[in-house]
Write an enzyme that holds these catalytic residues in place. Sequence first.
Site, PDB file in Angstrom:
ATOM      1  N   ARG A  21       0.837  -1.208   0.000  1.00  0.00           N
ATOM      2  CA  ARG A  21       0.000   0.000   0.000  1.00  0.00           C
ATOM      3  C   ARG A  21       0.870   1.256   0.000  1.00  0.00           C
ATOM      4  O   ARG A  21       0.550   2.244  -0.654  1.00  0.00           O
ATOM      5  CB  ARG A  21      -0.932  -0.033   1.219  1.00  0.00           C
ATOM      6  CG  ARG A  21      -2.035   0.980   1.142  1.00  0.00           C
ATOM      7  CD  ARG A  21      -3.106   0.718   2.162  1.00  0.00           C
ATOM      8  NE  ARG A  21      -2.614   0.840   3.534  1.00  0.00           N
ATOM      9  CZ  ARG A  21      -3.369   0.607   4.600  1.00  0.00           C
ATOM     10  NH1 ARG A  21      -4.624   0.232   4.462  1.00  0.00           N
ATOM     11  NH2 ARG A  21      -2.871   0.748   5.823  1.00  0.00           N
TER      12      ARG A  21
ATOM     13  N   LYS B 187      -2.847   6.114   1.585  1.00  0.00           N
ATOM     14  CA  LYS B 187      -2.757   6.622   2.957  1.00  0.00           C
ATOM     15  C   LYS B 187      -1.899   7.896   2.987  1.00  0.00           C
ATOM     16  O   LYS B 187      -0.849   7.963   3.649  1.00  0.00           O
ATOM     17  CB  LYS B 187      -2.217   5.528   3.885  1.00  0.00           C
ATOM     18  CG  LYS B 187      -2.976   5.513   5.204  1.00  0.00           C
ATOM     19  CD  LYS B 187      -2.805   4.234   5.954  1.00  0.00           C
ATOM     20  CE  LYS B 187      -3.232   4.346   7.397  1.00  0.00           C
ATOM     21  NZ  LYS B 187      -4.610   4.718   7.632  1.00  0.00           N
TER      22      LYS B 187
ATOM     23  N   GLU C 298     -16.304   6.366   4.393  1.00  0.00           N
ATOM     24  CA  GLU C 298     -15.485   5.839   5.498  1.00  0.00           C
ATOM     25  C   GLU C 298     -15.809   6.572   6.781  1.00  0.00           C
ATOM     26  O   GLU C 298     -16.419   7.650   6.754  1.00  0.00           O
ATOM     27  CB  GLU C 298     -13.996   6.085   5.217  1.00  0.00           C
ATOM     28  CG  GLU C 298     -13.376   5.084   4.295  1.00  0.00           C
ATOM     29  CD  GLU C 298     -11.862   5.261   4.221  1.00  0.00           C
ATOM     30  OE1 GLU C 298     -11.344   5.191   3.109  1.00  0.00           O
ATOM     31  OE2 GLU C 298     -11.207   5.476   5.267  1.00  0.00           O
TER      32      GLU C 298
END
Length: 385
Positions: A130, A232, A268
């Site tokens: 990620r 992220k 989210e």
Amino acid sequence: MIKTSLLLRILARGPLITSCSSKNGSGYVAIRSASSLQEPYESSEDDESNNNIDWNNLGFGLMQTDYMYTMKCGKDEQFKQGQLTRYGNIELSPSAGVLNYGQGLFEGTKAYRREDGGLFLFRPQQNAIRMQIGAERMCMPSPSIEQFVDAVKQIALANKRWIPPSGKGSLYIRPLLMGSGSILGLAPASEYTFLVYASPVGNYYKEGTASLNLYVEDEYHRTMRGGAGGVKSITNYAPVLKAMCKAKDRGFSDVLYLDSENKRNVEEVSCSNVFILKGNVLSTPVTNGNILEGITRKSIMDIACDFSYKVEERCIPIEELIDADEVFCTGTAVGVAPVGSISYKGKRTEYKMSTELACLKLYSRLVEIQKGTIEDKRGWIVQVD
Ligand code: COI
């Protein structure tokens, strides 16, 4: 006369920790000199000592640990060799890319101690992958999967006295990747730093393991189409603070965000993914570039398949939550947290709470895999030592 280098060494080493009134939610505050002095890692008896920490009352406050890991490389270069140094402040140019333009990513992973004392990580390769995807989006070089996992292992080992006893919490490991080189005009920075530090943690929310009361936000959004919501990036987190603080002031646990285009589809919670259960169907918002591909999210989806739930990744209009049997959040920091209520446009919907919740069953299976009491048939667990 004490040599300067020796004096610096003594100053850097102690005292490590003192007990006092809580500033960080843990009841303990670590005392350390402001600068790490970039002292290379050398294991010592000091590192093995018991910290006298009240492991039963860990929250999610920062507790400074002994060592951090740093690795640097230039733009268009590859990371080569990193090193452990004593934990401390870092030096950064005022014109660093990360400070001026938010060129940065972070990760979160945890090290666990098992009953037999063994130390383990949960799917750290997924964090590495990620970070690589995020680095590509943010025009940064990234560590290889091997370098990433090795750094995380080194941090867990060097700070092993801070890994809570089995069942009491974990060592939260925070890898950062940032544009540390100077830049004035908007462009990728000239130098990059991969830094890893850690802190022992318990429950993320002050509610502990109690259910969450979520406020559904339709004014502020976490991300937008074409943005960086799927990676992220540090730039995804400060923009939620306003809505989150407002909701917390009003007694809510956290905020559930809707998509910015339709102001209707669930995305989210501030730092976790969301799931709904209706009958035998477990649904979570599809990762369309706005949703972070959570590692706990993916793991819960796999475990749910093992339990014969039908798992769907799709667009979820907010109205569906009103009708759901269960709503829950997943994340590395959060774990799996059942939602007790959601408040949307002045209407509060409550969900039945019980020890029989499906989300608790799924979470228990995940924890059993981490503890090693059930077979890790997917190879999720990585041994540290
Ligand atoms: C994580 O689960 O690692 C997170 O990203 C949460 C963090 C924002 C506290």
